[in-house]
Design a protein around this motif. Structure first.
Motif, PDB file in Angstrom:
ATOM      1  N   ALA A 438      -0.131   3.447   0.741  1.00 42.24           N
ATOM      2  CA  ALA A 438      -0.701   2.216   1.293  1.00 42.24           C
ATOM      3  C   ALA A 438       0.299   1.514   2.207  1.00 42.24           C
ATOM      4  CB  ALA A 438      -1.134   1.285   0.159  1.00 42.24           C
ATOM      5  N   LEU A 441       0.458   3.427   5.396  1.00 43.65           N
ATOM      6  CA  LEU A 441      -0.748   3.247   6.206  1.00 43.65           C
ATOM      7  C   LEU A 441      -0.634   1.997   7.078  1.00 43.65           C
ATOM      8  CD1 LEU A 441      -3.592   4.339   6.818  1.00 43.65           C
ATOM      9  CD2 LEU A 441      -4.448   2.853   4.990  1.00 43.65           C
ATOM     10  N   ASP A 486     -11.975  -3.493  -1.301  1.00 42.50           N
ATOM     11  CA  ASP A 486     -11.764  -2.192  -0.671  1.00 42.50           C
ATOM     12  C   ASP A 486     -11.146  -2.302   0.722  1.00 42.50           C
ATOM     13  OD1 ASP A 486     -12.685  -0.819  -2.827  1.00 42.50           O
ATOM     14  OD2 ASP A 486     -14.716  -0.527  -2.076  1.00 42.50           O
ATOM     15  N   PRO A 489      -5.801  -1.413   1.337  1.00 40.22           N
ATOM     16  CA  PRO A 489      -5.477  -0.043   0.902  1.00 40.22           C
ATOM     17  C   PRO A 489      -4.839   0.010  -0.471  1.00 40.22           C
ATOM     18  CG  PRO A 489      -3.929  -0.790   2.583  1.00 40.22           C
ATOM     19  CD  PRO A 489      -5.034  -1.809   2.521  1.00 40.22           C
ATOM     20  N   ARG A 492      -7.221   0.802  -3.454  1.00 33.88           N
ATOM     21  CA  ARG A 492      -7.827   2.130  -3.550  1.00 33.88           C
ATOM     22  C   ARG A 492      -6.943   3.131  -4.286  1.00 33.88           C
ATOM     23  NH1 ARG A 492     -12.176   3.264  -0.224  1.00 33.88           N
ATOM     24  NH2 ARG A 492     -12.894   1.527   1.053  1.00 33.88           N
ATOM     25  N   MET A 509      -4.634   8.678   2.423  1.00 31.90           N
ATOM     26  CA  MET A 509      -3.895   7.596   3.083  1.00 31.90           C
ATOM     27  C   MET A 509      -2.648   8.121   3.777  1.00 31.90           C
ATOM     28  SD  MET A 509      -4.024   4.259   0.625  1.00 31.90           S
ATOM     29  CE  MET A 509      -5.562   3.684  -0.068  1.00 31.90           C
TER      30      MET A 509
END
Length: 531
Positions: A438, A441, A486, A489, A492, A509
């Motif tokens: 995450a 990302l 959601d 990130p 998730r 991711m």
């Protein structure tokens, strides 16, 4: 000698320019941070519906020194009083962060990029930029205060307590605006000015934590608390027999720092500083672009690494007392379970702390990626790229620090958590490293925006990062719907320790982050510099 009017000439024009440049930053920050106070108040009202429940929770906080170190003592067990306990110190710290960004951006950063020199060739006084920067920070903190007051009153809290809370947070923000103004005069670049002010923020939090841990609910603060602007914000005692005189402390501190900043501004040349950079060796020892990137970012990386280790130890020490703090309150238990995803309260607490460290680590990664933008706009990238160093090699050095540094600080955060908790070091370390997809990302998004739209990259990237962090931080307490959660990130990824591992979200991711980085580097190769 120039008169005061001459030295302030052009302040109005620079202020309008600053507010125009911050037309998105200031409203978004004020609405997001200020609105969170009302959201927390409504959440606390739903969690503790009776006077007895709130009084019992206040007593549990008073008995837990570690929790007091994080949030401070409770001075009133009303909904407003609990909101002030939960948000006064945090809000003061975030207001300080907002203020330091604004002041440094419109003072030292303008000098560093050369824009202030061009403006000074016109009818602009020596102290106009500093005045405009401080007034912009004042406007931001005033907006924040108004949003806090309006939100708290709308949620049913009293007007007097709401004004006291808003003024306490805004006043703390202005103290750090003054600190940033002084740092901007002392240092030779914006990065160091922000670093010094951020260090002052950290020191203020440490002083507050020491004082709050030593004081019980409703008791007098120990001396270290009086040395911290965050401690002042808490001990205004909003909604609990307000101490209005405490608000004079941030006013006096800001005034003193403003005098120092104006004095320093009048005794240096434009672009110079009182703490000049040390000259390097006659023969350079840096042979690669990666080595240069490490040299530029090593100080920040070391600071983040040490901070994560210490924070992990502190949070880990809280884990053993989580069940005692929550007690029989099922609503509070559900919040931790939504944050941590586990049925076991200790595991849920640890998972939520790992998630918080991951969200904070995203700030490091994004800031490190955007260092490329700073090097480019400051004109330091062009001479380097005129040598045999290519754009991709130059960018790769900074991206290695951004993405590899995130792995380092998360690993140290996990080590700290395991030290503080005293159990399951391998599981906690693995849970910490699982936050990396995450983080990467968001870092990949920063690379993409920098490569394709460099002028809009900082604002857009920080807005996206702020949204992800706000959802992760406040979403569980506000019980937001799944579709809203959601959007972050972090929500998730599987919640560890204690839960079941699910590889697909982490792998997807990571692949998306790689694709975003590739797209950003492709854009960087094709566009003009400083475009």
């Amino acid at each position: 000698m120039r008169t005061t009017t001459e030295q302030l000439a052009g302040t109005g024009t620079l202020l309008r320019l600053a507010l125009r440049r911050d037309r998105l930053l200031i409203p978004l920050w004020a609405l997001a941070l200020g609105g969170s106070f009302a959201s927390v108040a409504r959440s606390l009202a739903a969690l503790y519906e009776t006077d007895a429940a709130r009084a019992e929770f206040a007593r549990s906080v008073a008995a837990n020194g570690t929790v007091r170190a994080l949030y401070g003592p409770v001075f009133a067990d009303s909904v407003g009083g609990l909101t002030a306990w939960r948000m006064a110190g945090t809000g003061a710290a975030l207001a300080g962060a907002m203020s330091l960004v604004i002041v440094v951006r419109h003072t030292r950063e303008e000098e560093e990029t050369g824009r202030q020199e061009m403006l000074s060739a016109a009818m602009v006084g020596r102290r106009a930029a500093l005045t405009a920067g401080l007034l912009a920070a004042l406007a931001a903190n005033a907006a924040l205060m108004l949003v806090i007051v309006a939100g708290m009153v709308n949620s049913g809290a009293g007007v007097a307590g709401s004004v006291a809370l808003g003024a306490a947070v805004g006043g703390a923000g202005m103290v750090f605006a003054g600190t940033a103004a002084v740092a901007a005069q002392l240092t030779g670049n914006a990065r160091l000015a922000k670093g010094l002010t951020a260090a002052a923020l950290g020191a203020a939090f440490a002083l507050k934590a020491v004082g709050d841990a030593a004081a019980g609910a409703g008791s007098s603060p120990v001396p270290t608390t009086w040395l911290s602007p965050m401690g002042w914000a808490e001990h205004v005692r909003a909604f609990g027999a307000e101490r209005w005189w405490v608000l004079l402390l941030p006013v006096a501190a800001f005034a003193l720092q403003a005098v120092v900043a104006y004095t320093l501004a009048g005794r240096r040349d434009l672009g110079m500083s009182f703490l000049p950079a040390r000259p390097g060796p006659a023969a350079g020892a840096l042979g690669t672009a990666g080595a240069l990137a490490l040299r530029l970012q090593r100080g920040g990386l070391a600071g983040w690494a040490g901070g994560f280790l210490l924070a992990g130890i502190a949070f880990g020490g809280l884990a053993n007392g989580a069940a005692e703090l929550v007690g029989d309150n099922e609503a509070t238990r559900r919040i931790f379970e939504r944050m941590g995803g586990q049925r076991g309260l200790t595991d849920a607490f640890l998972a939520s702390m790992v998630g918080m460290l991951g969200m904070v680590a995203a700030l490091f990664t994004v800031a490190s990626v955007l260092r490329l933008h700073g090097e480019e706009t400051a004109g330091r990238a062009e001479p380097l790229l005129a040598s045999p160093v290519g754009r991709l090699r130059w960018a790769a050095g900074h991206l290695t620090i951004a993405f590899g540094g995130a792995a380092l600080i998360m690993a140290l955060g996990g080590v700290g958590l395991s030290i503080g908790y005293g159990h399951d070091p391998a599981g906690i370390l693995g849970a910490a490293l699982l936050r990396l997809p995450a983080i990467w990302l968001l870092g990949g998004l920063a690379v993409l925006l920098y490569g394709l739209t460099p002028s809009a990259a900082p604002t857009t990237t920080w807005a996206a990062t702020g949204l992800a962090l706000a959802l992760g931080w406040l979403g569980p307490a506000l019980n937001l719907p799944p579709w809203a959660m959601d959007l972050s990130p972090f929500d998730r990824l599987p919640k560890l320790p204690g839960g079941e591992m699910a590889w697909p979200p982490a792998l997807i991711m990571t692949a998306l982050a790689g694709a975003l980085v590739a797209g950003g580097l492709a854009g960087l190769r094709r566009r003009d510099l400083r475009g």
